[in-house]
Design a protein around this motif. Structure first.
Motif, PDB file in Angstrom:
ATOM      1  N   LEU A  11      38.719  21.522  50.256  1.00 34.41           N
ATOM      2  CA  LEU A  11      38.843  22.640  51.191  1.00 34.41           C
ATOM      3  C   LEU A  11      40.290  23.115  51.291  1.00 34.41           C
ATOM      4  CD1 LEU A  11      37.234  24.361  53.226  1.00 34.41           C
ATOM      5  CD2 LEU A  11      37.910  22.721  54.975  1.00 34.41           C
ATOM      6  N   GLN A  12      41.228  22.175  51.307  1.00 31.46           N
ATOM      7  CA  GLN A  12      42.643  22.528  51.416  1.00 31.46           C
ATOM      8  C   GLN A  12      43.187  23.182  50.157  1.00 31.46           C
ATOM      9  OE1 GLN A  12      44.445  18.807  52.540  1.00 31.46           O
ATOM     10  NE2 GLN A  12      44.046  19.121  54.711  1.00 31.46           N
ATOM     11  N   THR A  13      42.451  23.139  49.067  1.00 29.45           N
ATOM     12  CA  THR A  13      42.867  23.842  47.853  1.00 29.45           C
ATOM     13  C   THR A  13      42.112  25.151  47.666  1.00 29.45           C
ATOM     14  OG1 THR A  13      41.353  22.475  46.563  1.00 29.45           O
ATOM     15  CG2 THR A  13      43.642  21.797  46.617  1.00 29.45           C
ATOM     16  N   VAL A  14      40.844  25.167  48.055  1.00 33.05           N
ATOM     17  CA  VAL A  14      40.039  26.374  47.885  1.00 33.05           C
ATOM     18  C   VAL A  14      40.483  27.492  48.834  1.00 33.05           C
ATOM     19  CG1 VAL A  14      37.709  27.334  48.168  1.00 33.05           C
ATOM     20  CG2 VAL A  14      38.022  25.200  46.944  1.00 33.05           C
ATOM     21  N   VAL A  15      40.752  27.155  50.085  1.00 36.44           N
ATOM     22  CA  VAL A  15      41.085  28.184  51.084  1.00 36.44           C
ATOM     23  C   VAL A  15      42.353  28.960  50.713  1.00 36.44           C
ATOM     24  CG1 VAL A  15      41.724  28.563  53.499  1.00 36.44           C
ATOM     25  CG2 VAL A  15      39.765  27.114  52.942  1.00 36.44           C
ATOM     26  N   PRO A  16      43.478  28.292  50.390  1.00 32.77           N
ATOM     27  CA  PRO A  16      44.662  29.067  50.004  1.00 32.77           C
ATOM     28  C   PRO A  16      44.456  29.868  48.717  1.00 32.77           C
ATOM     29  CG  PRO A  16      45.268  26.799  50.473  1.00 32.77           C
ATOM     30  CD  PRO A  16      43.782  26.866  50.488  1.00 32.77           C
ATOM     31  N   THR A  17      43.685  29.306  47.787  1.00 31.23           N
ATOM     32  CA  THR A  17      43.425  30.025  46.534  1.00 31.23           C
ATOM     33  C   THR A  17      42.590  31.270  46.796  1.00 31.23           C
ATOM     34  OG1 THR A  17      43.511  27.927  45.346  1.00 31.23           O
ATOM     35  CG2 THR A  17      42.513  29.788  44.191  1.00 31.23           C
ATOM     36  N   ALA A  18      41.583  31.146  47.640  1.00 25.39           N
ATOM     37  CA  ALA A  18      40.761  32.307  47.990  1.00 25.39           C
ATOM     38  C   ALA A  18      41.587  33.358  48.743  1.00 25.39           C
ATOM     39  CB  ALA A  18      39.568  31.875  48.827  1.00 25.39           C
ATOM     40  N   ALA A  19      42.483  32.902  49.612  1.00 23.08           N
ATOM     41  CA  ALA A  19      43.347  33.836  50.339  1.00 23.08           C
ATOM     42  C   ALA A  19      44.280  34.567  49.375  1.00 23.08           C
ATOM     43  CB  ALA A  19      44.151  33.088  51.398  1.00 23.08           C
ATOM     44  N   ALA A  20      44.851  33.842  48.428  1.00 23.90           N
ATOM     45  CA  ALA A  20      45.707  34.472  47.418  1.00 23.90           C
ATOM     46  C   ALA A  20      44.905  35.458  46.577  1.00 23.90           C
ATOM     47  CB  ALA A  20      46.348  33.409  46.529  1.00 23.90           C
ATOM     48  N   GLY A  21      43.657  35.096  46.268  1.00 19.60           N
ATOM     49  CA  GLY A  21      42.792  36.003  45.513  1.00 19.60           C
ATOM     50  C   GLY A  21      42.462  37.264  46.295  1.00 19.60           C
ATOM     51  N   ALA A  22      42.263  37.130  47.591  1.00 22.90           N
ATOM     52  CA  ALA A  22      41.986  38.305  48.426  1.00 22.90           C
ATOM     53  C   ALA A  22      43.196  39.231  48.466  1.00 22.90           C
ATOM     54  CB  ALA A  22      41.611  37.861  49.839  1.00 22.90           C
ATOM     55  N   ILE A  23      44.388  38.645  48.588  1.00 18.47           N
ATOM     56  CA  ILE A  23      45.612  39.452  48.570  1.00 18.47           C
ATOM     57  C   ILE A  23      45.772  40.134  47.217  1.00 18.47           C
ATOM     58  CG2 ILE A  23      48.139  39.320  48.630  1.00 18.47           C
ATOM     59  CD1 ILE A  23      47.752  37.001  50.708  1.00 18.47           C
ATOM     60  N   ALA A  24      45.503  39.389  46.142  1.00 17.09           N
ATOM     61  CA  ALA A  24      45.584  39.955  44.793  1.00 17.09           C
ATOM     62  C   ALA A  24      44.565  41.075  44.608  1.00 17.09           C
ATOM     63  CB  ALA A  24      45.377  38.867  43.754  1.00 17.09           C
ATOM     64  N   ALA A  25      43.380  40.919  45.188  1.00 17.70           N
ATOM     65  CA  ALA A  25      42.350  41.962  45.074  1.00 17.70           C
ATOM     66  C   ALA A  25      42.796  43.237  45.778  1.00 17.70           C
ATOM     67  CB  ALA A  25      41.028  41.457  45.647  1.00 17.70           C
ATOM     68  N   VAL A  26      43.409  43.100  46.937  1.00 22.28           N
ATOM     69  CA  VAL A  26      43.891  44.283  47.664  1.00 22.28           C
ATOM     70  C   VAL A  26      44.999  44.967  46.872  1.00 22.28           C
ATOM     71  CG1 VAL A  26      45.122  45.032  49.743  1.00 22.28           C
ATOM     72  CG2 VAL A  26      43.223  43.431  49.939  1.00 22.28           C
ATOM     73  N   ILE A  27      45.967  44.180  46.395  1.00 21.65           N
ATOM     74  CA  ILE A  27      47.075  44.756  45.622  1.00 21.65           C
ATOM     75  C   ILE A  27      46.554  45.392  44.339  1.00 21.65           C
ATOM     76  CG2 ILE A  27      49.163  44.187  44.300  1.00 21.65           C
ATOM     77  CD1 ILE A  27      49.711  42.016  46.459  1.00 21.65           C
ATOM     78  N   SER A  28      45.662  44.706  43.639  1.00 20.52           N
ATOM     79  CA  SER A  28      45.096  45.239  42.391  1.00 20.52           C
ATOM     80  C   SER A  28      44.260  46.481  42.661  1.00 20.52           C
ATOM     81  CB  SER A  28      44.244  44.184  41.690  1.00 20.52           C
ATOM     82  OG  SER A  28      45.038  43.094  41.313  1.00 20.52           O
ATOM     83  N   GLY A  29      43.566  46.493  43.795  1.00 20.16           N
ATOM     84  CA  GLY A  29      42.786  47.673  44.161  1.00 20.16           C
ATOM     85  C   GLY A  29      43.668  48.880  44.399  1.00 20.16           C
ATOM     86  N   VAL A  30      44.798  48.662  45.037  1.00 23.91           N
ATOM     87  CA  VAL A  30      45.730  49.766  45.291  1.00 23.91           C
ATOM     88  C   VAL A  30      46.366  50.240  43.983  1.00 23.91           C
ATOM     89  CG1 VAL A  30      47.949  50.353  46.382  1.00 23.91           C
ATOM     90  CG2 VAL A  30      46.220  49.095  47.674  1.00 23.91           C
ATOM     91  N   VAL A  31      46.769  49.297  43.139  1.00 20.11           N
ATOM     92  CA  VAL A  31      47.472  49.636  41.897  1.00 20.11           C
ATOM     93  C   VAL A  31      46.524  50.152  40.812  1.00 20.11           C
ATOM     94  CG1 VAL A  31      48.854  48.663  40.007  1.00 20.11           C
ATOM     95  CG2 VAL A  31      49.343  48.026  42.376  1.00 20.11           C
ATOM     96  N   ALA A  32      45.383  49.497  40.638  1.00 22.72           N
ATOM     97  CA  ALA A  32      44.504  49.818  39.501  1.00 22.72           C
ATOM     98  C   ALA A  32      43.108  50.272  39.913  1.00 22.72           C
ATOM     99  CB  ALA A  32      44.400  48.611  38.582  1.00 22.72           C
ATOM    100  N   GLY A  33      42.866  50.487  41.185  1.00 20.33           N
ATOM    101  CA  GLY A  33      41.565  50.970  41.627  1.00 20.33           C
ATOM    102  C   GLY A  33      40.515  49.871  41.728  1.00 20.33           C
ATOM    103  N   GLY A  34      39.276  50.306  41.745  1.00 20.82           N
ATOM    104  CA  GLY A  34      38.152  49.381  41.910  1.00 20.82           C
ATOM    105  C   GLY A  34      38.056  48.353  40.799  1.00 20.82           C
ATOM    106  N   LYS A  35      38.345  48.761  39.565  1.00 20.74           N
ATOM    107  CA  LYS A  35      38.294  47.808  38.455  1.00 20.74           C
ATOM    108  C   LYS A  35      39.395  46.764  38.569  1.00 20.74           C
ATOM    109  CE  LYS A  35      35.686  50.323  35.067  1.00 20.74           C
ATOM    110  NZ  LYS A  35      35.456  50.460  33.638  1.00 20.74           N
ATOM    111  N   GLY A  36      40.517  47.126  39.136  1.00 22.63           N
ATOM    112  CA  GLY A  36      41.596  46.169  39.364  1.00 22.63           C
ATOM    113  C   GLY A  36      41.190  45.139  40.399  1.00 22.63           C
TER     114      GLY A  36
END
Length: 146
Positions: free
Chosen positions: A11-36
């Motif tokens: 749990l202590q490894t999955v939660v931070p990784t998922a949070a980093a992935g969510a941040i990456a998804a937002v940044i990628s969405g802004v930079v590269a759109g839905g496919k990002g």
């Protein structure tokens, strides 16, 4: 069946990784759109899946074959990194999602996973020796006998 320490570590490894992935998804969405955003989500899920399977395998090895733990850990992490590189190479020309967002998120999520796993292991209260059951000591005499 994983112990509470194993589940806590996972749990202590999955939660931070998922949070980093969510941040990456937002940044990628802004930079590269839905496919990002989709590439970032897929990259995060791949890391969580492969690294999660790896940590479960490593924990079972530690319990059942402790003499192989270090060698298994080195082999497992090397294999995981190679498989992640294979994923990047396999999806470099995909049109399903943005491959650059996928690759960047894969690397970032892997780094977050390893850092979170190291932190979880450092914070864990793991016994280095197995304590003897208290029932076994009841018949023992302590001190000098005269």
């Amino acid at each position: 069946m994983p112990t509470s320490t194993d589940a806590r570590t996972l749990l202590q490894t999955v939660v931070p990784t998922a949070a980093a992935g969510a941040i990456a998804a937002v940044i990628s969405g802004v930079v590269a759109g839905g496919k990002g955003a989709l590439g970032a989500v897929v990259g995060t899920l791949v890391v969580i899946l492969f690294m999660g399977i790896g940590i479960v395998i490593l924990q079972r090895t530690a319990k059942h074959l402790p003499q192989l733990f270090q060698a298994m850990g080195l082999m497992l992490y090397t294999t995981q990194l190679l498989v992640l590189f294979v994923f990047v190479a396999a999806f470099k020309d995909t049109t399903l999602f943005n491959p650059k967002a996928f690759a960047a998120t894969l690397v970032a999520s892997t780094l977050v996973w390893v850092a979170a796993q190291a932190r979880a292991h450092t914070k864990a209260k793991i016994l280095y020796v197995e304590p003897e059951p208290s029932d076994a000591r009841k018949g023992e005499k302590t001190g000098p006998s005269t």
